[in-house]
Design a protein around this motif. Structure first.
Motif, PDB file in Angstrom:
ATOM      1  N   UNK A  62      14.609  -4.272  25.329  1.00 21.57           N
ATOM      2  CA  UNK A  62      13.600  -5.276  24.958  1.00 21.57           C
ATOM      3  C   UNK A  62      12.266  -4.550  24.908  1.00 21.57           C
ATOM      4  N   UNK A  63      11.610  -4.631  23.751  1.00 24.76           N
ATOM      5  CA  UNK A  63      10.340  -3.918  23.548  1.00 24.76           C
ATOM      6  C   UNK A  63       9.245  -4.959  23.397  1.00 24.76           C
ATOM      7  N   UNK A  64       8.187  -4.845  24.171  1.00 22.32           N
ATOM      8  CA  UNK A  64       7.095  -5.828  24.058  1.00 22.32           C
ATOM      9  C   UNK A  64       5.757  -5.098  24.008  1.00 22.32           C
ATOM     10  N   UNK A  65       4.869  -5.628  23.176  1.00 24.09           N
ATOM     11  CA  UNK A  65       3.531  -5.030  23.061  1.00 24.09           C
ATOM     12  C   UNK A  65       2.529  -5.872  23.826  1.00 24.09           C
ATOM     13  N   UNK A  66       1.570  -5.200  24.447  1.00 24.19           N
ATOM     14  CA  UNK A  66       0.445  -5.904  25.070  1.00 24.19           C
ATOM     15  C   UNK A  66      -0.812  -5.435  24.341  1.00 24.19           C
ATOM     16  N   UNK A 111      12.471   7.799  21.551  1.00 20.67           N
ATOM     17  CA  UNK A 111      13.660   6.952  21.765  1.00 20.67           C
ATOM     18  C   UNK A 111      14.741   7.725  22.520  1.00 20.67           C
ATOM     19  N   UNK A 112      14.817   9.044  22.294  1.00 17.63           N
ATOM     20  CA  UNK A 112      15.737   9.854  23.126  1.00 17.63           C
ATOM     21  C   UNK A 112      15.364   9.695  24.597  1.00 17.63           C
ATOM     22  N   UNK A 113      14.050   9.758  24.866  1.00 13.37           N
ATOM     23  CA  UNK A 113      13.571   9.648  26.249  1.00 13.37           C
ATOM     24  C   UNK A 113      13.903   8.285  26.842  1.00 13.37           C
ATOM     25  N   UNK A 114      13.750   7.241  26.030  1.00 11.41           N
ATOM     26  CA  UNK A 114      14.078   5.886  26.494  1.00 11.41           C
ATOM     27  C   UNK A 114      15.567   5.800  26.814  1.00 11.41           C
ATOM     28  N   UNK A 115      16.359   6.360  25.899  1.00 12.33           N
ATOM     29  CA  UNK A 115      17.826   6.305  26.078  1.00 12.33           C
ATOM     30  C   UNK A 115      18.242   7.149  27.285  1.00 12.33           C
ATOM     31  N   UNK A 116      17.687   8.350  27.397  1.00 16.01           N
ATOM     32  CA  UNK A 116      18.096   9.266  28.473  1.00 16.01           C
ATOM     33  C   UNK A 116      17.783   8.669  29.844  1.00 16.01           C
ATOM     34  N   UNK A 175      11.027  -0.005  18.056  1.00 17.05           N
ATOM     35  CA  UNK A 175      11.927  -1.161  18.050  1.00 17.05           C
ATOM     36  C   UNK A 175      13.021  -0.988  16.997  1.00 17.05           C
ATOM     37  N   UNK A 176      12.610  -0.575  15.807  1.00 19.18           N
ATOM     38  CA  UNK A 176      13.591  -0.421  14.717  1.00 19.18           C
ATOM     39  C   UNK A 176      14.591   0.694  15.025  1.00 19.18           C
ATOM     40  N   UNK A 177      14.091   1.783  15.582  1.00 18.16           N
ATOM     41  CA  UNK A 177      14.986   2.908  15.901  1.00 18.16           C
ATOM     42  C   UNK A 177      15.949   2.517  17.019  1.00 18.16           C
ATOM     43  N   UNK A 178      15.458   1.762  18.016  1.00 18.34           N
ATOM     44  CA  UNK A 178      16.350   1.330  19.113  1.00 18.34           C
ATOM     45  C   UNK A 178      17.438   0.426  18.560  1.00 18.34           C
ATOM     46  N   UNK A 179      17.053  -0.463  17.627  1.00 16.64           N
ATOM     47  CA  UNK A 179      18.055  -1.351  17.025  1.00 16.64           C
ATOM     48  C   UNK A 179      19.046  -0.538  16.201  1.00 16.64           C
ATOM     49  N   UNK A 180      18.517   0.463  15.471  1.00 22.20           N
ATOM     50  CA  UNK A 180      19.397   1.267  14.619  1.00 22.20           C
ATOM     51  C   UNK A 180      20.448   1.983  15.481  1.00 22.20           C
ATOM     52  N   UNK A 181      20.012   2.380  16.685  1.00 17.35           N
ATOM     53  CA  UNK A 181      20.938   3.091  17.576  1.00 17.35           C
ATOM     54  C   UNK A 181      21.794   2.106  18.371  1.00 17.35           C
ATOM     55  N   UNK A 182      21.518   0.791  18.224  1.00 19.96           N
ATOM     56  CA  UNK A 182      22.305  -0.201  18.962  1.00 19.96           C
ATOM     57  C   UNK A 182      21.968  -0.212  20.446  1.00 19.96           C
ATOM     58  N   UNK A 227      12.293  -9.886  22.268  1.00 21.58           N
ATOM     59  CA  UNK A 227      12.311  -8.558  21.642  1.00 21.58           C
ATOM     60  C   UNK A 227      11.587  -8.568  20.310  1.00 21.58           C
ATOM     61  N   UNK A 228      10.655  -7.679  20.177  1.00 25.12           N
ATOM     62  CA  UNK A 228       9.942  -7.541  18.918  1.00 25.12           C
ATOM     63  C   UNK A 228       8.749  -8.449  18.787  1.00 25.12           C
ATOM     64  N   UNK A 229       8.387  -9.152  19.858  1.00 26.81           N
ATOM     65  CA  UNK A 229       7.224 -10.040  19.777  1.00 26.81           C
ATOM     66  C   UNK A 229       6.128  -9.577  20.722  1.00 26.81           C
TER      67      UNK A 229
END
Ligand SMILES: Nc1ncnc2c1ncn2[C@@H]1O[C@H](COP(=O)(O)OP(=O)(O)OP(=O)(O)O)[C@@H](O)[C@H]1O
Ligand SMILES: O=P(O)(O)OC[C@H]1O[C@](O)(CO)[C@@H](O)[C@@H]1O
Ligand SMILES: [Mg+2]
Length: 434
Positions: A184-188, A146-151, A173-180, A373-375
């Motif tokens: 949008x996270x999607x799984x394939x 998530x640091x990498x995603x944010x950075x 997804x939960x960590x991104x939400x926790x950090x505000x 998000x989350x689906x």
């Protein structure tokens, strides 16, 4: 399944609210804006399409999308990545799409910068098996991912992977939400094993079943060309027997299909070896397909005894094919000494998942249109739906041996039901608890 009832989760399909309904709360990435597709000259979705004309949460000029492929290889993975890139670029006007290298740890590992992707880069990717981005197991360090995603400012993340990947995605997804974070996270869902729950099947599964036909056909030729010839084929699929089941139905040359969901025992009345002997006497040859996860509780473990696991924590299987071959030869020497026996064991392993997708898999399509998000979008009873990623991550998808497909296998092979209760087997002294 130990004689107990197999409980399969039941799911009710709901008509999902549109994207706009999901833009409340911390993941509101931006004010809803007109959907670029509505203005696209070449794309006219049907009235029942996944989204309405004004259902877009991201201004394409601000999107920075990351695509990551994880876990084992599966035919069609490159196709899905290609479709995601082309769709984001051509239909939505997104100009910042990146391929994360070699699975989840590519979000943080030094020296593996995400690869900028555009249609020209991925143009031919669907013509190759595997994943051009690379995949891996293990390396799931939530904070560093998530640091990498944010950075890097990624605000859309597409993870192409199996059950393990989906479980990882729930944590991201939960960590991104926790950090505000407005991500949008999607799984394939991708798995050659078809062991991802809720969805009908994963792309690439039918290609793996197709590829398994060559191994079964070779086993049949070897078995038919010998006195009392036994052709034995082991097929991957982890703890689910879907590949073995479908390959058996597709082949029609299989006399016995062994899957993890059905207990089996080898010796004694009603056992596998008695059945094989009778079939050999009748036909002169037999073909056995065994799923790699079958019979694991019967195989004597190495002295160290502990269960080996891969980098992702998945159990590593003992070679049920080699064990069956050795056990059959030993039994034959005891019970039918002097009679000829030829056993040819074929393990195609990666040959069924490395090839390019056989069917023109266009499964990338729903993924890029619906990032609720989350689906996770996927086929459910033939209809595309959006499934909460944590439901997909936790839902198992074993073969339901009470359903028509397993009955179909039993009718095609005429194999007996080896799944006696453990008590019966213990009584018969046949079941070596290990
Ligand atoms: N429970 C979990 N929580 C977080 N990450 C996980 C979890 N399970 C697996 N992962 C991570 O997800 C990635 C892929 O998992 P895994 O190797 O099990 O393959 P998979 O996605 O199940 O695909 P396949 O079954 O087709 O090989 C790995 O990086 C792994 O570390
Ligand atoms: O890719 P690895 O680590 O050799 O794992 C092989 C496993 O991957 C799969 O192909 C997909 O999960 C399984 O069917 C197989 O058991
Ligand atoms: Mg898996």
């Amino acid at each position: 399944m130990d004689g107990g009832e197999m409980r399969l989760p039941s799911f009710t399909l709901h008509r999902l609210p549109t994207l706009a309904d999901h833009l409340g709360g911390g993941d509101r990435p931006a004010a809803a804006i007109p959907n670029p597709i509505a203005r696209h000259p070449l794309y006219h979705p049907s009235p029942s399409f996944f989204i309405s004309d004004n259902d877009v949460a991201f201004d394409p000029s601000g999107v920075r999308a990351a695509i990551v492929t994880c876990g084992g290889l599966c035919p069609g993975t490159n196709t899905v990545v290609r479709e995601l890139v082309v769709g984001l670029w051509e239909l939505y006007g997104v100009r910042a799409v990146f391929g994360v290298r070699n699975g989840y740890h590519g979000f943080y590992s030094e020296g593996e910068e995400p690869l900028p992707l555009e249609p020209a880069t991925v143009r031919h990717w669907h013509k190759a098996g595997g994943t051009a981005l690379g995949a891996s197991r293990g390396g799931f360090d939530l904070a560093r991912i998530v640091d990498g995603i944010e950075r890097r400012g990624f605000n859309q993340v597409y993870a192409v992977g199996g059950d393990g990947t989906m479980r990882g995605l729930v944590e991201i997804l939960r960590e991104a939400r926790r950090r505000g974070l407005a991500v949008a996270v999607a799984g394939v869902p991708k798995t050659v094993d078809n062991d991802v729950g809720v969805i009908d099947r994963s792309f690439g599964f039918h290609t793996a079943v197709d590829e398994a036909q060559r191994a079964i056909a070779a086993a049949h030729v070897e078995a038919e060309s010998a006195a009392n010839g036994v052709g034995l084929v082991k097929l991957m699929g982890r703890s689910a027997g879907h590949i073995a089941l479908h390959a058996t139905l597709s082949s029609r040359d299989v006399d016995c299909c062994l899957i993890p969901e059905e207990d089996l025992y080898l010796r004694g009345p009603g056992g596998l070896f008695e059945f094989l002997y009778r079939r050999l006497k009748r036909n002169g040859h037999v073909v056995v397909v065994v799923a790699e996860g079958a019979g694991q509780r019967l195989i004597p473990r190495p002295t160290c005894g502990e269960q080996r696991r891969d980098e992702s924590g998945n159990p590593a299987f003992l070679d049920v094919g080699a064990w069956l071959k050795a056990e059959l030869r030993a039994w034959w020497a005891e019970e039918h000494a002097g009679e000829p026996l030829t056993v040819k064991y074929i393990d195609p392993t990666y040959m069924i998942r490395a090839p390019v997708l056989h069917a023109a898999g266009a499964l990338g399509d729903p993924r890029r249109h619906g990032r609720v998000p989350g689906f996770v979008p996927g086929p459910i009873n033939g209809n595309y739906g959006y499934i909460p990623v944590d439901e997909v991550a936790e839902a198992r998808n074993p073969v339901d041996t009470r359903d028509h497909k397993w009955a179909w296998v039993r009718s095609v092979t005429n194999q007996p039901d080896f799944a006696q209760s453990t008590e019966d087997k213990a009584l018969a002294g046949l079941y070596k608890a290990v």
